[in-house]
Design a protein around this motif. Structure first.
Motif, mmCIF file in Angstrom:
data_model
loop_
_atom_site.group_PDB
_atom_site.id
_atom_site.type_symbol
_atom_site.label_atom_id
_atom_site.label_comp_id
_atom_site.label_asym_id
_atom_site.label_seq_id
_atom_site.Cartn_x
_atom_site.Cartn_y
_atom_site.Cartn_z
ATOM 1 N N ILE A 1 -3.415 6.929 -6.454
ATOM 2 C CA ILE A 1 -2.047 6.737 -5.957
ATOM 3 C C ILE A 1 -1.348 8.095 -5.903
ATOM 4 N N ASP B 1 0.815 -1.214 0.000
ATOM 5 C CA ASP B 1 0.000 0.000 0.000
ATOM 6 C C ASP B 1 0.846 1.260 0.000
ATOM 7 N N ALA C 1 2.188 -0.922 -8.277
ATOM 8 C CA ALA C 1 1.121 0.010 -8.645
ATOM 9 C C ALA C 1 -0.180 -0.653 -9.086
ATOM 10 N N MET D 1 -2.196 -1.336 -6.000
ATOM 11 C CA MET D 1 -2.648 -0.071 -5.418
ATOM 12 C C MET D 1 -3.837 0.476 -6.197
ATOM 13 N N ALA D 2 -3.711 0.456 -7.520
ATOM 14 C CA ALA D 2 -4.785 0.989 -8.365
ATOM 15 C C ALA D 2 -6.073 0.197 -8.188
ATOM 16 N N GLY E 1 -2.891 4.270 -2.790
ATOM 17 C CA GLY E 1 -1.474 3.951 -2.808
ATOM 18 C C GLY E 1 -0.652 5.174 -2.481
ATOM 19 N N ARG E 2 0.505 4.935 -1.898
ATOM 20 C CA ARG E 2 1.463 6.007 -1.624
ATOM 21 C C ARG E 2 2.832 5.549 -2.126
ATOM 22 N N VAL E 3 3.449 6.374 -2.951
ATOM 23 C CA VAL E 3 4.821 6.165 -3.377
ATOM 24 C C VAL E 3 5.609 7.366 -2.887
ATOM 25 N N TYR F 1 -0.498 8.096 -12.252
ATOM 26 C CA TYR F 1 -1.339 7.297 -11.363
ATOM 27 C C TYR F 1 -2.381 8.094 -10.584
ATOM 28 N N THR G 1 0.223 15.303 -3.817
ATOM 29 C CA THR G 1 0.916 14.441 -4.769
ATOM 30 C C THR G 1 1.780 15.316 -5.660
ATOM 31 N N ASP H 1 -5.858 6.799 -10.386
ATOM 32 C CA ASP H 1 -5.981 5.518 -9.684
ATOM 33 C C ASP H 1 -5.936 5.677 -8.171
#
Length: 230
Positions: free
Chosen positions: A159, A65, A106, A109-110, A115-117, A154, A217, A157
């Motif tokens: 993310i 996640d 990803a 997550m999608a 999601g977190r990057v 993303y 983001t 999605d």
């Protein structure tokens, strides 16, 4: 949240990485250390090993996640002594490994709509400490381009992709490669006259991983005690 979120941290065995892991655990995440030693052992300089590690994470933990790319290879090389193989190894660890892992994580997550990057950059990209840091500074600057491109890719999605740029942090790895007196010089250049610790970066990461950062983001948080203001 209904299910415990899984956070994967590359470089999680290092000083800053382990502080990030501890902070994310405190915040309720199930953490996975992806490093040369850790929960999932990986050679991030190898795309094959990195992709295999991603598959192992998904097989063992079922999901990712939150992905934090903290691994950083610092190999001082000024332009006149630049070596192609060493350059490529540094770029593989610092930049390319993040791409292979996001590529793997990803889709899940999608599918979950969350999601977190979080990519660990450096404030050194704005004012390189010396010519010898050319490869490292280049790699950390590249991560911000990656961040922005992935944030656009993303966003629909759910993310969020962001970055943290620490200043000169007092760690064993940093002390092994920087000149004597460099830490003191860094503190003198800061607005806040205190040594930066791994926990400073960890707190910024934990915020970006939290629901409190839901509207953020494509952003970089500079955690350097005011050495660089933007």
């Amino acid at each position: 949240m209904n299910e415990q979120r899984v956070a994967v941290v590359t470089g999680g065995a290092g000083a800053i990485g382990s502080a990030i892991v501890a902070r994310l655990q405190e915040a309720g995440h199930r953490t996975v250390v992806l490093d040369r030693t850790g929960d999932v052992v990986c050679d991030l300089s190898s795309a094959t090993s990195t992709r295999a590690a991603a598959a192992e994470v998904l097989d063992r933990y079922g999901r990712c996640d939150v992905f934090v790319h903290c691994a950083g290879y610092l190999d001082p090389m000024p332009l006149e002594s630049l070596d192609l193989n060493r350059w490529r190894a540094l770029m593989a660890v610092n930049v390319e490994a993040a791409l292979w892992l996001v590529q793997a994580f990803a889709p899940g997550m999608a599918a979950r709509g969350f999601g977190r990057v979080i990519l660990i950059s450096s404030d050194g990209q704005w004012f390189p400490p010396s010519a010898a840091f050319l490869p490292y500074v280049t790699s950390k600057a590249a991560l911000l381009g990656v961040m922005r491109a992935l944030a656009v890719t993303y966003g629909e999605d759910g993310i969020a992709v962001s970055a943290v740029a620490p200043g000169h942090t007092d760690t064993p790895a940093a002390r092994a490669v920087v000149a004597e007196g460099a830490l003191e010089a860094s503190i003198a250049s800061q607005v806040l006259k205190r040594a930066l610790t791994p926990e400073d970066t960890a707190h910024a990461v934990a915020f970006l991983a939290s629901d409190g950062a839901a509207a953020m983001t494509g952003q970089v948080l500079v955690a350097d005690a005011g050495a660089f203001m933007r």
